[in-house]
Structures are given as structure tokens and as C-alpha cells.
Design an enzyme around this catalytic site. Structure first.
Site, PDB file in Angstrom:
ATOM      1  N   SER A 175       0.793  -1.233   0.000  1.00 55.41           N
ATOM      2  CA  SER A 175       0.000   0.000   0.000  1.00 55.41           C
ATOM      3  C   SER A 175       0.821   1.278   0.000  1.00 55.41           C
ATOM      4  O   SER A 175       0.364   2.301  -0.497  1.00 55.41           O
ATOM      5  CB  SER A 175      -0.960  -0.004   1.187  1.00 55.41           C
ATOM      6  OG  SER A 175      -0.238  -0.140   2.391  1.00 55.41           O
ATOM      7  N   HIS A 203      -5.313  -3.337  -2.821  1.00 54.50           N
ATOM      8  CA  HIS A 203      -4.902  -2.418  -3.895  1.00 54.50           C
ATOM      9  C   HIS A 203      -4.746  -3.117  -5.244  1.00 54.50           C
ATOM     10  O   HIS A 203      -4.300  -2.502  -6.211  1.00 54.50           O
ATOM     11  CB  HIS A 203      -3.598  -1.714  -3.513  1.00 54.50           C
ATOM     12  CG  HIS A 203      -3.744  -0.892  -2.275  1.00 54.50           C
ATOM     13  ND1 HIS A 203      -4.232   0.388  -2.286  1.00 54.50           N
ATOM     14  CD2 HIS A 203      -3.522  -1.201  -0.974  1.00 54.50           C
ATOM     15  CE1 HIS A 203      -4.285   0.851  -1.043  1.00 54.50           C
ATOM     16  NE2 HIS A 203      -3.864  -0.099  -0.235  1.00 54.50           N
ATOM     17  N   LYS A 234     -11.743   0.631  -2.438  1.00 53.89           N
ATOM     18  CA  LYS A 234     -10.700   1.302  -3.210  1.00 53.89           C
ATOM     19  C   LYS A 234     -11.140   1.337  -4.676  1.00 53.89           C
ATOM     20  O   LYS A 234     -11.963   2.163  -5.035  1.00 53.89           O
ATOM     21  CB  LYS A 234      -9.354   0.652  -2.936  1.00 53.89           C
ATOM     22  CG  LYS A 234      -9.012   0.837  -1.442  1.00 53.89           C
ATOM     23  CD  LYS A 234      -7.743   0.263  -1.005  1.00 53.89           C
ATOM     24  CE  LYS A 234      -7.429   0.626   0.432  1.00 53.89           C
ATOM     25  NZ  LYS A 234      -8.264  -0.008   1.449  1.00 53.89           N
TER      26      LYS A 234
HETATM   27  N1  PMP Z   1      -5.232  -3.798   3.537  1.00 62.52           N
HETATM   28  C1  PMP Z   1      -4.526  -2.886   2.869  1.00 62.52           C
HETATM   29  C2  PMP Z   1      -3.335  -3.345   2.074  1.00 62.52           C
HETATM   30  C3  PMP Z   1      -4.897  -1.538   2.906  1.00 62.52           C
HETATM   31  O1  PMP Z   1      -4.179  -0.623   2.253  1.00 62.52           O
HETATM   32  C4  PMP Z   1      -6.028  -1.160   3.651  1.00 62.52           C
HETATM   33  C5  PMP Z   1      -6.562   0.276   3.705  1.00 62.52           C
HETATM   34  N2  PMP Z   1      -5.789   1.268   3.411  1.00 62.52           N
HETATM   35  C6  PMP Z   1      -6.723  -2.140   4.349  1.00 62.52           C
HETATM   36  C7  PMP Z   1      -6.308  -3.452   4.269  1.00 62.52           C
HETATM   37  C8  PMP Z   1      -7.906  -1.776   5.194  1.00 62.52           C
HETATM   38  O2  PMP Z   1      -9.030  -1.618   4.410  1.00 62.52           O
HETATM   39  P1  PMP Z   1     -10.235  -0.684   4.883  1.00 62.52           P
HETATM   40  O3  PMP Z   1      -9.846   0.719   4.549  1.00 62.52           O
HETATM   41  O4  PMP Z   1     -11.414  -1.177   4.123  1.00 62.52           O
HETATM   42  O5  PMP Z   1     -10.372  -0.900   6.363  1.00 62.52           O
END
Ligand code: PMP
Length: 385
Positions: A175, A203, A234
Site C-alpha cells: 500500500s 490495492h 478502493k
Molecule cells: N489492507 C490494505 C493493504 C490496505 O491498504 C487497507 C486500507 N488502506 C486495508 C487493508 C484496510 O481496508 P479498509 O480501509 O477497508 O479498512
């Protein structure tokens, strides 16, 4: 009570704050009354304000109301949740799927349910915080392998005996760096050590693979990754998360994942919007093509300027600066120049690797990308990068 800690965060340029957005989440947003180019949203395909999602949600509200009323196992399991889960299983090519309230809830719930006392978890050093917290919640022995270093992961498996399960867990696309996990090597490792493999496609869903089905499609590994988690928040422009896998896994999670069992179900209208997003992704490749075109154009511009974009292979492109104070200052300047991309500092990224994390969207125009490159050039000329 919290003053000292807050003061310290401020002194170390690590204090975080919120930026209210006053408009729809498009490629341009209004902030403090000013039109600003948005360069840090995870709405990769530009679907968050798409009319098809808005229409699906508002029609569902008319028919089903807004709140779900209780958890899925009580009365919160609407037919729209089930329809979405069928669609997700089809999309991911698995027997079944289960919707969670967020990616954070999915990762903490899945890992805590699967890994117990006698088990071993191998986790990449750059995995998302929700995976880290899921590992902490499980009572398993957690071994961290160097980022994307499968040899190191194997070394850890060899050194540490597990009497119970073995689980390997990785982000599909990282991420904060935008690089891709070496999934084929991890599959081989999992197969050699009889381990479960879990990939977080937050992602990658809608972004990677010929038809946007994620990292398993990207690497042609259908049927070889046991647990595919992803988010609906996303590229799908909606909210919530899913896990896709075989029927036993899904039934086990319904019975054991605490974040699933003990939390009120998503509003049905949110599920309707996610299903509408799947419809779009399945029939229109234009959004994904445009996203990658934008990504390639932007990174080419940055490379010409000699900007350090780290390991990026995807629409997540970090501008690595290193020092937290310098990064905060650079993001502030960029914002003054009309581009919003947030400063990411420790503990979100390792010490000394602070960065401005930029992300591209399908809805950015060529002029938007040119403008972003121009403003990065200006930052560089002024010595901020
Ligand atoms: N996994 C990854 C790799 C993320 O980047 C994120 C959120 N940025 C999440 C899980 C969490 O997802 P959510 O925003 O739906 O809680």
C-alpha cells in the site's frame, strides 16, 4: 493527560491531522473552498461518485431502508449481502465469498480466526497495519520476513517448527510502495511446506490482472492461493471488504471470525453499490486501461525529473524523501501549489523512508497529470525533493 505525547509528535513532525473535503471524490476536490487536484485517493477507477453506484445505492435505500439493524448472524443478512457474495465468488473464481465491514475488520478477523496457539504465521515486513494487528490478535508465533524475500521466509520456516497450521500472509500490492508481492514464489513455498497462503488484494482488486480480478489473475495462479482478501472501498469505489475461498473456509469464518460475528452488518445499500461496481468492472475495461495509461504517463514524468519513486510497479507511486520534517514541508508546499497528496511518515512506513504517497485515478485527465508533474518539478527546483 495526552499533552506530552502530542507535543513530542509535533516536535518530531509526526503529528497527523484531518483534511475536510467539501465536494464529491473526483479527480478534483474542493478543500478550503479551493479547487485542488486529488493525487492520493484509492478510488483508482474513479467509481466512488459514478452514477451507477449512486443509483444502485439510492434504489436500495428506497426498497431496504438504510441501516442493517444487526449483525449478519442475527437479522442483518439482507439478500443484497448474499447477492454481492455470489458475485464476488464468481469474480474471484472461488467457491464462495464473505463480506466484511472493512479491510481492517477482514484482516483482523480472518487471521485471528485461522491462526492459534500452536501455529506459525510468516508475514512480510511491509504488510498493512491491519495484517499486523490480525497477527497480534492471533495467539500464533509471528515471524516477519524481509520485504518480498521468499528465501528469508523459507529460512524462517526451516528454523521454526510448527505443530499446528502454517500461514503465509502478504499484501498483493504493497500500500505504501506500490510494488507487487512475488506470489508465484510464495505459492511454491506454501505448497512445499503445506502452508496456507493469504493475499490482501486491497490495492490489486480492479487494478491488477487482465480483467481486474487481482494478483492471482495477474500471475495466473487460479486455485493456488487459499485465502484471497480484498476491499470494496478502493478501486470498487464503495465500502467494505471480502474474503474469497472454498466453502469450508467461508463457513469457518462465519463461525469463528470475531470481527464478522460481533459487528453490525453493512447497510444493504452499500452492498448494492459494490455489486454495481462489479458490473462496471466486469463489462468495461476502459477505466482500468485509463488508470494504467495515467500511471505510466505520471511515472515517466517523475523519472525524467530524477525523482526517487522506490519500488513502484502500480498506480501507487511514492515520492521518497526520507526525513519526516522535509516530507511534511514538501506535502504542504505541493498543496499550496494546488495538488493534494499526503505525507506518509513513520510508523506507517519504516524510519527514514518518509514519502509523499501519490496515487493515480482513471478519471485524471492528461492535463491533470501534466499539472502534477509541473508542480513536482517546482518542488524539486525549490529543493523540497
Ligand atoms: N489492507 C490494505 C493493504 C490496505 O491498504 C487497507 C486500507 N488502506 C486495508 C487493508 C484496510 O481496508 P479498509 O480501509 O477497508 O479498512
Amino acid at each position: 493527560m495526552f499533552e506530552t505525547e502530542l507535543f513530542q509528535l509535533e516536535q518530531n513532525h509526526l503529528l497527523r491531522s484531518l483534511t475536510p473535503i467539501e465536494s464529491c471524490p473526483g479527480p478534483h476536490v474542493t478543500i478550503n473552498g479551493k479547487d485542488t487536484l486529488l493525487l492520493c485517493s484509492n478510488d483508482y477507477l474513479g467509481l466512488a461518485a459514478h452514477p451507477a453506484l449512486c443509483k444502485a445505492a439510492s434504489e436500495a435505500i428506497k426498497q431496504y431502508g438504510f441501516g442493517s439493524g444487526s449483525s449478519r448472524l442475527v437479522s442483518g443478512s439482507s439478500i443484497l449481502h448474499h447477492e454481492l457474495e455470489h458475485r464476488l465468488a464468481r469474480f474471484k473464481g472461488t467457491d464462495a465469498a464473505l463480506v466484511f465491514n472493512s479491510g481492517y475488520a477482514a484482516n483482523t478477523g480472518i487471521i485471528q480466526a485461522i491462526a492459534q496457539d500452536d501455529d506459525i504465521i510468516l508475514s512480510d515486513s511491509l504488510n498493512h497495519a491491519s495484517i499486523v494487528d490480525g497477527c497480534r490478535l492471533s495467539r500464533a508465533q509471528v515471524l516477519i520476513y524481509r520485504h518480498n524475500d521468499v528465501n528469508h521466509a523459507e529460512e524462517l520456516f526451516r528454523k521454526h517448527h510448527a505443530s499446528g497450521r502454517r500461514l503465509i500472509v502478504t499484501d498483493g500490492v504493497f500500500s505504501m510502495d506500490g510494488d507487487i508481492a512475488p506470489l508465484p514464489d510464495l505459492v511454491h513455498l506454501a505448497e512445499r511446506y503445506n502452508a496456507l497462503l493469504m493475499v490482501d488484494d486491497a490495492h490489486a482488486t480492479g487494478v491488477l490482472g487482465k480483467t481486474g480480478r487481482g494478483s492471482v489473475e495477474h500471475f495466473n495462479l487460479a486455485g493456488r492461493v487459499h485465502i484471497q482478501m480484498g476491499t470494496l472501498s478502493k478501486a470498487l469505489g464503495s465500502f467494505g471488504a471480502y474474503v474469497a475461498g472454498n466453502c469450508d473456509l467461508i463457513e469457518f469464518l462465519i463461525n469463528r471470525a470475531r470481527s464478522f460475528i460481533y459487528s453490525t452488518a453493512l447497510p444493504p445499500a452499500v452492498c448494492a453499490a459494490s455489486t454495481a461496481a462489479l458490473d462496471l468492472i466486469e463489462c468495461e475495461s476502459i477505466h482500468r486501461e485509463r488508470l494504467w495509461k495515467n500511471r505510466n504517463k505520471f511515472i515517466a514524468g517523475l523519472r525524467e525529473l530524477g525523482i526517487d519513486t522506490g519500488m513502484s510497479e502500480t498506480p501507487i507511486i511514492p515520492l521518497i524523501i526520507g526525513d519526516s520534517a522535509k516530507t511534511a514541508e514538501a506535502a504542504k508546499k505541493l498543496f499550496e501549489y494546488g495538488v493534494y497528496a499526503s505525507a506518509i511518515r513513520p510508523p506507517t512506513v519504516p524510519d527514514g523512508t518518509a514519502r509523499i504517497r501519490t496515487t493515480l485515478m482513471a478519471s485524471h485527465s492528461d492535463q491533470d497529470i501534466d499539472m502534477a508533474v509541473d508542480q513536482v518539478r517546482r518542488l524539486k527546483q525549490e529543493g523540497h525533493l
